[in-house]
Design a protein around this motif. Structure first.
Motif, PDB file in Angstrom:
ATOM      1  N   TRP A 111      74.725 -74.751 119.149  1.00 14.08           N
ATOM      2  CA  TRP A 111      73.835 -76.024 119.229  1.00 14.08           C
ATOM      3  C   TRP A 111      74.196 -76.930 120.113  1.00 14.08           C
ATOM      4  N   GLU A 167      67.037 -79.597 115.484  1.00 14.05           N
ATOM      5  CA  GLU A 167      67.146 -79.161 114.229  1.00 14.05           C
ATOM      6  C   GLU A 167      65.931 -79.356 113.508  1.00 14.05           C
ATOM      7  N   GLU A 196      69.431 -83.786 117.539  1.00 17.31           N
ATOM      8  CA  GLU A 196      68.839 -83.746 116.154  1.00 17.31           C
ATOM      9  C   GLU A 196      67.531 -83.233 116.356  1.00 17.31           C
ATOM     10  N   PHE A 217      73.078 -73.428 109.671  1.00 16.48           N
ATOM     11  CA  PHE A 217      71.686 -73.828 109.175  1.00 16.48           C
ATOM     12  C   PHE A 217      71.326 -73.194 107.715  1.00 16.48           C
ATOM     13  N   GLU A 262      67.958 -77.174 107.444  1.00 13.10           N
ATOM     14  CA  GLU A 262      68.630 -78.073 108.334  1.00 13.10           C
ATOM     15  C   GLU A 262      70.084 -77.687 108.642  1.00 13.10           C
ATOM     16  N   ILE A 263      70.799 -78.544 109.289  1.00 15.70           N
ATOM     17  CA  ILE A 263      72.305 -78.159 109.748  1.00 15.70           C
ATOM     18  C   ILE A 263      72.911 -78.802 108.632  1.00 15.70           C
TER      19      ILE A 263
END
Length: 491
Positions: A435, A442, A439, A487, A452-453
């Motif tokens: 990653w 995501e 944001e 995730f 989501e993370i």
């Protein structure tokens, strides 16, 4: 979730997890929904509260052994206090419940029902701290908070009011405060593993999901059998932002004034939801021995002519176990047969059942049955205390092993967006991927599969078994990857 004397779980954990969970909570006597018209609130029954007390006692002992003192602060916080730390206001504003009237009088200043307590605790730390000799200062409170965000109540997982502990500390240096942050994270992990029999992943939250105003938010995450993650507890290094906002300063050895570094950390009764979800089955609640209000239930089985001998034998065993500190229930009720008692105590999650009939009395033995899998064993009456302790340890190990297997089998890797979406959509669990830290990347996953993370592993940790190497690209864009992201869908 009304009272229901019917024994037995009718819903399936595998096929209707939400309905199954609610049925277990109700029929095992853990909680009821709150009054009509108060959506988002629950009534915690004695058995459910006993589970919370087990967690509280375990954590409280660990906190006190590492220099923490308990205190209590008002549940109502003046709006002006909240506004002194703008990030907290902005982070919680949609969830804050306000008191605007007392009796017949309208209040001059709105009072917030605490969504968290940094803004009420920090001003008092400022008063209490004068010199470096006062540091580190560590306080904790056990209380409830209200966050007006729960739309659909799931007892313990998602309610407007929930029980928790929140610790707050001030330190002379960043190093001391960071060490505090990790100490509390270590203690949370220890309680999950040693008390709740649940393995967890540990790491930090991504920058955009950290606690409002914090420098770093660390977390322990637990994987549920349905493939969703639970944020088990968080520990925040707050840096100096709160100390600057609330004037938490001290004079150092050279009589120079310096700004303190602060932390906050908390665990809520969401841990109880995770406990129920992880271990329980289609027969009802399953509890690890350290948590169980009754670790052992003794069920005597008699005919009229053997009743006195069987009960005397059972009472002797119960007395020996109680004297050794084992929490034991002797179920000598006349109005229910043994089969009914077996089912009832299985529903309530008691880890070990001891069955005693005329044969056991005659042979000087006992029959022990494990709640998680029904495995039974015959053991001599002599040395029963050591035998029971061994069996309780075995039950804990079984529960932990099953949860660990679920976790291990449900951490998968992905290298691009399609793999992340497909893996979460098909299997759930955790998907770890390179990653870039943005944001927006995501958001692309959140929009499509509501994932989501949930954490970014600490560098060099077991969770970070495949650290990002130079030249690797983000799974969601063409930018360079800077870290590994986990995730998952979340409760």
């Amino acid at each position: 979730m009304s009272d229901d004397q019917e024994l037995g779980i009718t819903e399936s954990k595998e096929h209707s997890t939400g309905e199954w969970y609610a049925e277990v909570v109700r029929k095992a006597g853990l909680a009821n929904y709150g009054p009509e018209g108060m959506s988002g609130f629950i009534v915690t029954r004695p058995r459910g509260y006993a589970l919370w007390e087990s967690i509280r006692n375990e954590l409280d002992a660990r906190f006190k052994a590492t220099g923490v003192q308990n205190a209590y602060f008002p549940m109502l916080i003046p709006e002006s206090y909240l506004e002194r730390e703008k990030d907290v206001v902005e982070g919680f504003d949609p969830e804050v419940a306000w008191v605007t009237q007392g009796g017949y009088e309208e209040l001059e200043e709105r009072l917030a029902v605490r969504p968290t307590s940094e803004s009420i605790i920090a001003p008092y730390l400022s008063q209490w701290i004068r010199s470096y000799r006062d540091l580190p200062m560590r306080v904790n409170q056990w209380c409830s908070v209200i966050r007006w965000e729960a739309t659909e109540t799931k007892p313990f997982f998602r309610t407007k009011e929930f029980l928790w502990q929140e610790g707050h500390t001030a330190h002379a240096t960043e190093e001391s405060a960071w060490s505090e942050t990790i100490t509390r994270l270590d203690q949370y992990e220890e309680v999950y593993e040693d008390v709740l029999a649940m393995p967890v992943l540990r790491g930090k939250k991504p920058e955009h999901d950290k606690f409002p105003g914090a420098d770093t938010t660390t977390t322990v995450e637990a994987l549920m059998p349905d493939g969703k993650s639970v944020q088990g507890a968080t520990s925040h290094y707050l840096g100096q932002s709160f100390a600057e906002a609330f004037d938490i300063t001290f004079t150092d050895e050279n009589e120079d004034e310096r700004v303190a570094h602060t932390t906050s950390w908390g665990l809520s009764w969401r841990a109880l939801g995770a406990l129920v979800m992880t271990h329980s089955d289609d027969q009802g609640l399953v509890l690890p021995p350290a948590m169980a209000p009754e670790q052992v239930v003794i069920v005597p089985i008699w005919q009229e002519e053997t009743k006195d001998d069987v009960l005397a034998y059972a009472e002797g065993i119960a007395d020996d176990l109680r004297a050794a500190g084992v929490r034991v229930e002797l179920d000598d009720r006349d109005e229910h047969n043994p089969g009914f008692k077996f089912n009832e105590w299985e529903l309530k999650g008691v880890p070990v059942r001891i069955e005693i009939g005329p044969n056991e009395v005659e042979e000087g033995t006992t029959t022990l049955v494990h709640r998680p899998d029904g495995e039974s064993a015959e053991a001599d009456r002599e040395g029963i205390v050591g035998t029971v302790r061994d069996h309780l340890d075995t039950v804990h190990a079984k529960l932990y092993a099953a949860a660990e297997e679920n976790l291990t089998e449900n951490v998968r890797e992905a290298s691009d967006r399609a793999e992340i979406l497909g893996t979460i959509g098909q299997h759930g669990g955790y998907v770890k991927a390179p990653w870039c830290g943005d944001e927006d990347c995501e958001a692309k996953i959140k929009e499509q599969v509501a994932a989501e993370i949930v954490l970014v592993p600490f560098e060099g940790s077991e969770s970070d078994t495949d650290p990002i190497h130079d030249g690797e690209t983000c799974a969601l864009c063409d930018d360079d990857a800077v870290e590994t992201a986990y995730f998952a869908r979340s409760y």
